[in-house]
Design a protein around this motif. Structure first.
Motif, PDB file in Angstrom:
ATOM      1  N   UNK A  90      40.831  33.458  41.423  1.00  0.00           N
ATOM      2  CA  UNK A  90      39.975  33.770  42.563  1.00  0.00           C
ATOM      3  C   UNK A  90      40.441  35.022  43.259  1.00  0.00           C
ATOM      4  N   UNK A  91      39.623  36.082  43.198  1.00  0.00           N
ATOM      5  CA  UNK A  91      39.969  37.337  43.877  1.00  0.00           C
ATOM      6  C   UNK A  91      39.195  37.393  45.188  1.00  0.00           C
ATOM      7  N   UNK A  92      39.937  37.557  46.302  1.00  0.00           N
ATOM      8  CA  UNK A  92      39.353  37.459  47.630  1.00  0.00           C
ATOM      9  C   UNK A  92      39.128  38.815  48.279  1.00  0.00           C
ATOM     10  N   UNK A 143      36.402  34.271  39.801  1.00  0.00           N
ATOM     11  CA  UNK A 143      35.557  34.216  40.989  1.00  0.00           C
ATOM     12  C   UNK A 143      35.944  35.370  41.899  1.00  0.00           C
ATOM     13  N   UNK A 144      35.021  36.291  42.131  1.00  0.00           N
ATOM     14  CA  UNK A 144      35.271  37.447  42.992  1.00  0.00           C
ATOM     15  C   UNK A 144      34.014  37.707  43.820  1.00  0.00           C
ATOM     16  N   UNK A 145      33.739  36.880  44.828  1.00  0.00           N
ATOM     17  CA  UNK A 145      32.443  36.931  45.502  1.00  0.00           C
ATOM     18  C   UNK A 145      32.153  38.215  46.256  1.00  0.00           C
ATOM     19  N   UNK A 146      33.187  39.007  46.595  1.00  0.00           N
ATOM     20  CA  UNK A 146      32.960  40.244  47.360  1.00  0.00           C
ATOM     21  C   UNK A 146      33.201  41.492  46.530  1.00  0.00           C
ATOM     22  N   UNK A 165      45.112  27.135  39.635  1.00  0.00           N
ATOM     23  CA  UNK A 165      44.264  27.896  40.547  1.00  0.00           C
ATOM     24  C   UNK A 165      45.105  29.050  41.093  1.00  0.00           C
ATOM     25  N   UNK A 166      44.706  30.268  40.808  1.00  0.00           N
ATOM     26  CA  UNK A 166      45.470  31.451  41.203  1.00  0.00           C
ATOM     27  C   UNK A 166      44.589  32.343  42.082  1.00  0.00           C
ATOM     28  N   UNK A 167      44.923  32.404  43.385  1.00  0.00           N
ATOM     29  CA  UNK A 167      44.146  33.219  44.324  1.00  0.00           C
ATOM     30  C   UNK A 167      44.908  34.509  44.631  1.00  0.00           C
ATOM     31  N   UNK A 168      44.187  35.625  44.657  1.00  0.00           N
ATOM     32  CA  UNK A 168      44.767  36.945  44.927  1.00  0.00           C
ATOM     33  C   UNK A 168      43.954  37.587  46.046  1.00  0.00           C
ATOM     34  N   UNK A 227      48.048  25.119  42.776  1.00  0.00           N
ATOM     35  CA  UNK A 227      47.437  26.286  43.404  1.00  0.00           C
ATOM     36  C   UNK A 227      48.493  27.302  43.805  1.00  0.00           C
ATOM     37  N   UNK A 228      48.234  28.548  43.437  1.00  0.00           N
ATOM     38  CA  UNK A 228      49.102  29.679  43.780  1.00  0.00           C
ATOM     39  C   UNK A 228      48.323  30.628  44.689  1.00  0.00           C
ATOM     40  N   UNK A 229      49.000  31.137  45.723  1.00  0.00           N
ATOM     41  CA  UNK A 229      48.403  32.087  46.661  1.00  0.00           C
ATOM     42  C   UNK A 229      49.260  33.348  46.620  1.00  0.00           C
ATOM     43  N   UNK A 230      48.713  34.462  46.148  1.00  0.00           N
ATOM     44  CA  UNK A 230      49.500  35.689  46.038  1.00  0.00           C
ATOM     45  C   UNK A 230      48.751  36.837  46.706  1.00  0.00           C
TER      46      UNK A 230
END
Length: 604
Positions: free
Chosen positions: A250-252, A268-271, A224-227, A200-203
């Motif tokens: 995953x775009x937050x 995944x970009x729920x917002x 898993x790459x979260x932005x 998992x990467x958190x950027x």
């Protein structure tokens, strides 16, 4: 971090402002920039929530929105094989599909609008379908009554760890790699190559410029790459192995996300609004957003969003196994093996080495293949039990010896789990129990009944078929008749009421029968998929029809013989999840059971 010109960074410290520094590109040169003193960024937590119709998990859909979905003209939403790609919208904005679009199944809480020549290959589930266009086709019809709520809600928490955060910047044609962890901005210029590993990467932000590439080393699991702030997708994701990317992006944040090159993976970009542009090669995977827009002339191909399963807690692994989807692009044994590998990869294989996972997947395929053979009476039950014991014992040794496991993965030509270097019999047929030297073990234990086989399998530690997780208990089947053709070479036909369930769990019908030869009770078993179409008789609605032929093995051939008639028979159903129905009552023949000019009941 400010850029002055290519190959150059401006570093700002608490002490001084440095001049623009020139540094040459290196083959493994990941440039990091830090602003100010090294300080620890605090942890940040986000909650990701996806919604799909109650009938569908997130791995069942290709597009899923909670606001609106817009499909451009001449767009194709496809799925490999014979299935239909599912589009879902659980918001109030509806689904609108423009002229000449081709869709699969459509699920929407709000109206679905189809314009000129739109073609729905599957079915539309929505309270209202608006068709303002001409020549619209909905092959499966519309369903305005099936409720899509309560929604299937899938949620998980994303926590950015507290740590010192560095940026990753690759200038033109630079290459580099980074381990899983937290980073600031990730920026790749033209021709840059960044390798990421399983984990998992958190950027903070992601900027992939044209001709750049992120290479995934995904042997140990998905990436898993979260932005959290912004995403620019003009570069590609690919893999070191050449396989399709096993990626969850995953775009937050809330600003629009544009896939401006071919994207393969789960987004995944729920917002946010997800926009899939028309690009060479199209897009493949699963896409989730508040709103979704697919540009005209775009192809989107369904690939299950399996990485989503990896975000769920270990306590739900049984449910997870039941959600894994077989690979539509494969068939037969190849598909079954990949299916078992995926179950281990995303659900139950935590802590296993890659070689042990591969062997466990192969063994699971063996277990299910052997079960199908024994249930259809093509394998002695004693041999089946021996196979279970043989494979289970070997699995224990592989768990303790990773070197041996990898030797078997790479050097086991006949698939008996004995490495070729130790195998004295290298051409053992498949599904054969063997001795330690790889030669056939013919010492089968006594063969139990099929009912006992189901009990044994739960005690030896064999995984239940994941397709059977949550499968209902089969209904008691009703015996409906046995018939003989006017031509003895055609054999006989047997009718039993069809189980009304829709589960994909393999289902069997066990038939207990008595013939006029006076030899007493005998039993045959049919896999539900053996339902036969015969040119001399057709079953009634709601029945499965099994063919009995003189060339069949064992008791099937005995029943097919025209030298005997059927006294009576009864039936029960069971599945490979271990669920077994009660026996039906014995069938009572009627002297009027005939099909004019073709067949009569097999009763004297």
């Amino acid at each position: 971090m400010l850029r002055c010109r290519r190959g150059c960074l401006l570093l700002v410290s608490l002490l001084a402002v440095g001049a623009c520094l020139r540094r040459p590109a290196s083959s493994e040169d990941v440039v990091e920039s830090m602003t100010g003193a090294l300080t620890t960024s605090p942890a940040i937590t986000f909650t990701v929530t996806l919604q799909t119709p109650r009938q569908l998990s997130p791995v069942n859909v290709v597009l899923a929105a909670t606001g609106s979905t817009t499909i451009g003209s001449a767009t194709k939403i496809t799925r490999p094989g014979t299935g239909f790609a599912a589009i879902a919208n659980m918001g109030s904005g509806g689904i609108s599909s423009d002229a000449d679009s081709v869709l699969g199944d459509v699920w929407s809480l709000s109206p679905v609008t189809l314009r000129d020549r739109a073609h729905v290959l599957g079915k539309v589930y929505a309270p209202n379908v608006v068709v303002p266009g001409a020549a619209v086709h909905i092959d499966g019809g519309t369903d305005t009554t099936t409720s899509l709520i309560p929604a299937t809600v899938t949620t998980w928490t994303v926590t950015y760890p507290a740590t010192v955060v560095n940026d990753i910047v690759l200038q033109t044609n630079q290459t580099g790699l980074r381990a899983p962890g937290r980073y600031g901005s990730v920026q790749l210029f033209s021709g840059a190559r960044l390798t990421l590993s399983s984990g998992t990467y958190f950027v903070d932000s992601l900027d992939l410029e044209p001709a750049s590439k992120v290479i995934l080393n995904q042997d140990a699991g998905p990436v898993m790459l979260y932005v959290r702030n912004s995403v620019i997708l003009r570069g590609l994701f690919s893999t070191a192995s050449g396989a399709a990317p096993d990626l969850l992006l995953g775009y937050l944040g809330a600003s629009d996300v544009f896939a401006e090159v071919s994207f393969v993976g789960t987004m995944v970009a729920p917002s946010a609004k997800v926009v899939l542009r028309s690009v060479t090669g199209g897009h493949a995977g699963a896409f989730f957003g508040k709103n979704i827009e697919v540009s005209p002339n775009t192809t989107v191909t369904y690939r299950p969003g399996h990485p989503i399963l990896s975000t769920q807690p270990p306590a739900s692994r049984d449910k997870c196994s039941g959600l894994v989807q077989p690979n539509d692009a494969l068939t037969g044994a190849e598909q079954e093996l990949q299916y078992q590998k995926d179950i281990l990869r995303y659900c139950t294989g935590s802590g296993m080495g890659s070689c042990e996972q591969t062997i466990r997947a192969r063994m699971n395929v063996d277990f299910f293949a052997a079960a199908r053979l024994v249930m259809s009476q093509q394998m002695p039950t004693g041999q089946y039990v021996q196979i279970l014991q043989d494979r289970d014992k070997k699995m224990g040794s592989f768990r303790l010896n990773a070197t041996l496991a990898c030797d078997v993965v790479t050097h086991d030509g006949d698939g008996d789990y004995v490495p070729d270097g130790s195998d004295a019999c290298r051409n053992t047929p498949s599904l054969t129990p063997v001795l330690a030297n790889g030669c056939t073990n013919n010492q089968f234990p006594p063969g139990p009944s099929i009912t006992e086989i189901l009990k044994i399998s739960t005690h030896i530690g064999i995984n239940v078929d994941p397709r059977c997780v949550g499968a209902p208990k089969p209904a008691v089947p009703a015996p409906l008749g046995a018939f003989r053709s006017n031509d003895p070479a055609r054999g006989k036909a047997l009718w039993v009421s069809r189980d009304p369930g829709t589960s994909t769990c393999p289902l069997y019908y066990q038939i207990e029968f008595y013939l006029t030869d006076g030899l007493g009770r005998r039993t045959v078993t049919f896999l539900a998929s053996e339902n036969a179409s015969l040119d001399w008789i057709a079953p009634p609605a709601g029945a499965v029809q099994f063919a009995l032929k003189p060339t069949d093995p064992g008791d099937r051939a005995a029943w097919a013989s025209y030298s005997v008639f059927t006294e009576t028979f009864r039936a029960r159903a069971f599945n490979t999840g271990g669920s077994l129905s009660l026996w039906s009552e014995f069938f009572t023949f009627s002297t009027t059971d005939c099909v004019a000019g073709q067949a009569c009941s097999d009763h004297r």
